[in-house]
Design an enzyme around this catalytic site. Structure first.
Site, PDB file in Angstrom:
ATOM      1  N   TYR A 142       0.817  -1.219   0.000  1.00 31.40           N
ATOM      2  CA  TYR A 142       0.000   0.000   0.000  1.00 31.40           C
ATOM      3  C   TYR A 142       0.846   1.262   0.000  1.00 31.40           C
ATOM      4  CZ  TYR A 142      -4.078  -2.905   1.108  1.00 31.40           C
ATOM      5  OH  TYR A 142      -5.088  -3.843   1.079  1.00 31.40           O
ATOM      6  N   LYS A 193       3.441 -15.298   2.360  1.00 33.20           N
ATOM      7  CA  LYS A 193       3.507 -16.136   1.151  1.00 33.20           C
ATOM      8  C   LYS A 193       4.966 -16.366   0.770  1.00 33.20           C
ATOM      9  CE  LYS A 193       0.802 -17.291  -1.636  1.00 33.20           C
ATOM     10  NZ  LYS A 193       0.314 -18.691  -1.906  1.00 33.20           N
ATOM     11  N   ASP A 226      -2.843 -17.802   2.093  1.00 36.20           N
ATOM     12  CA  ASP A 226      -4.032 -18.325   1.428  1.00 36.20           C
ATOM     13  C   ASP A 226      -4.599 -19.522   2.188  1.00 36.20           C
ATOM     14  OD1 ASP A 226      -1.731 -19.733   0.749  1.00 36.20           O
ATOM     15  OD2 ASP A 226      -2.315 -20.075  -1.331  1.00 36.20           O
ATOM     16  N   ASP A 250      -5.370  -6.973   5.617  1.00 32.95           N
ATOM     17  CA  ASP A 250      -6.603  -6.344   5.153  1.00 32.95           C
ATOM     18  C   ASP A 250      -7.623  -7.414   4.756  1.00 32.95           C
ATOM     19  OD1 ASP A 250      -8.436  -4.477   4.283  1.00 32.95           O
ATOM     20  OD2 ASP A 250      -7.145  -3.606   2.747  1.00 32.95           O
ATOM     21  N   ASP A 254     -11.019  -9.001   7.209  1.00 37.00           N
ATOM     22  CA  ASP A 254     -12.398  -8.923   6.723  1.00 37.00           C
ATOM     23  C   ASP A 254     -13.047 -10.307   6.687  1.00 37.00           C
ATOM     24  OD1 ASP A 254     -12.223  -6.213   6.507  1.00 37.00           O
ATOM     25  OD2 ASP A 254     -12.743  -6.097   4.395  1.00 37.00           O
TER      26      ASP A 254
END
Length: 370
Positions: A142, A193, A226, A250, A254
């Site tokens: 970001y 990852k 993941d 992020d 959620d």
């Protein structure tokens, strides 16, 4: 009792409605000797763009830096989709995080027993859920540079976002997660990852080293992000504290939010470094939900996440754990009595509007305070 300075930023959409219920609680606490809060309200996001053609002004940033804590509601909405990228409502949020140095985002995901049926998962999977996601907030993709869109000609463009992490950024967020785990169930799961990303390799190495050097008493496990997302949906109660980077944090927070039944239920805290002289740290508290412009002004918004965010401010900025517990107990009591806003309604419950939910929570706090 020392005066605590709060900057309230209602923002956009349902923001002013849910912030009004925090103001109601603050006023009650001031009037009944449970706090001594001095509040100031200002603009951020789309509302600030409408007034000043920017997402946050320098003057508001100065107020944020001077405050003991910032309480933010929500920013954004389709009304501002066409504004310049650097002036979009979310730019105000990002500047607050960056300029205040708020590198640690704490996102609890708690499923109240009274709301287990509101989750899209089976009751036994979520009933009693209590996990904390610790998200790195000021680094990663970001904020990394370069961040560009280049016209290559012939109708082709190339977009670049850069994922960047330095060792110290991973060390400090790792320490926050381990320290948090020591106060909970003593387990940290680090997610990245490393199988496809160099930043994931470094993340894994640094977290492992910090654990071995400083936190051997805490259980540490590693998961690919993941796979972690899948495990959050399969059996979320296996987790205690999850630590991860900005992008994955992020997404994963959620996912965790929806395990609880509604984004309207979950608060968050964003913390900076502790000042070695004052022992204070810059901090901002906000609900995980967005501005929900489709229901703005209708009295349908759920103020619980906003009120719970204020409770986190009491806990982490003002060392008022007793008062924070009282607010959280009041929320649980209101839910146990069957009061619901529209987003969490179920058969046999009574639907109330935003103001009525806020009033009910304040009434429960008053009862608990005696």
């Amino acid at each position: 009792m020392a005066t605590q300075k709060l900057l309230l930023l209602p923002g956009d959409g349902i923001g002013p409605e849910v912030m009004a219920e925090v103001s109601r609680l603050i006023d009650w606490m001031n009037q009944n000797g449970l706090g001594n809060f001095e509040t100031e309200t200002d603009l951020v996001g789309g509302s600030c763009y409408d007034a000043h053609q920017q997402a946050i002004t320098d003057a508001t940033m100065d107020k944020a830096k001077a405050a003991d804590a910032v309480i933010l509601a929500a920013v954004g909405g389709p009304k501002w989709d066409k504004v310049p990228f650097e002036a979009r409502p979310e730019a105000g949020l990002l500047r607050l995080r960056k300029d205040l140095g708020l590198f640690a985002n704490l996102r609890p995901a708690i499923c109240y027993p009274a709301l287990a049926e509101a989750s899209s998962l089976k009751r036994e999977v979520v009933d009693g859920l209590d996990i904390m996601i610790v998200r790195e907030l000021t680094g990663g993709v970001y904020f990394g540079e370069p961040k560009t869109i280049t016209d290559l000609g012939n109708g082709q463009k190339r977009a670049i976002d850069t994922q960047v992490y330095d060792t110290y950024e991973i060390e400090r967020i790792g320490r926050v997660a381990f320290e948090m785990a020591r106060k909970r169930r003593n387990k940290v799961t680090s997610m990245e990852k490393r199988n496809v990303m160099k930043t994931g390799i470094l993340w894994n190495e640094v977290v492992t080293r910090v654990h071995a050097a400083e936190f051997k008493d805490v259980t540490l496990e590693h998961q690919l992000a993941d796979s972690g997302g899948m495990q959050l949906v399969r059996w979320p109660k296996q987790f205690d504290v999850i630590v991860t980077d900005n992008l994955f944090g992020d997404v994963l927070s959620d996912i965790a939010a929806m395990l609880t039944g509604s984004l309207g239920m979950l608060p968050s805290a964003s913390l900076g470094e502790t000042d070695p002289k004052t022992k204070k740290r810059k901090a901002m508290y906000e609900p995980v939900h967005g501005s929900a412009p489709d229901i703005a002004g209708k009295g349908l918004a759920n103020p619980i996440a906003m009120i719970a965010s204020f409770a986190m401010a009491l806990r982490y900025s003002f060392d008022m754990g007793k008062e924070a517990d009282m607010i959280e107990q009041a929320i649980a009591a209101v839910l146990d009595k069957g009061l619901r806003t529209a987003d969490i309604k179920s058969e046999g419950t009574r639907v109330v509007n935003t103001q009525q939910m806020g009033e009910a929570i304040v009434a429960e706090v008053a009862a608990l305070a005696g």
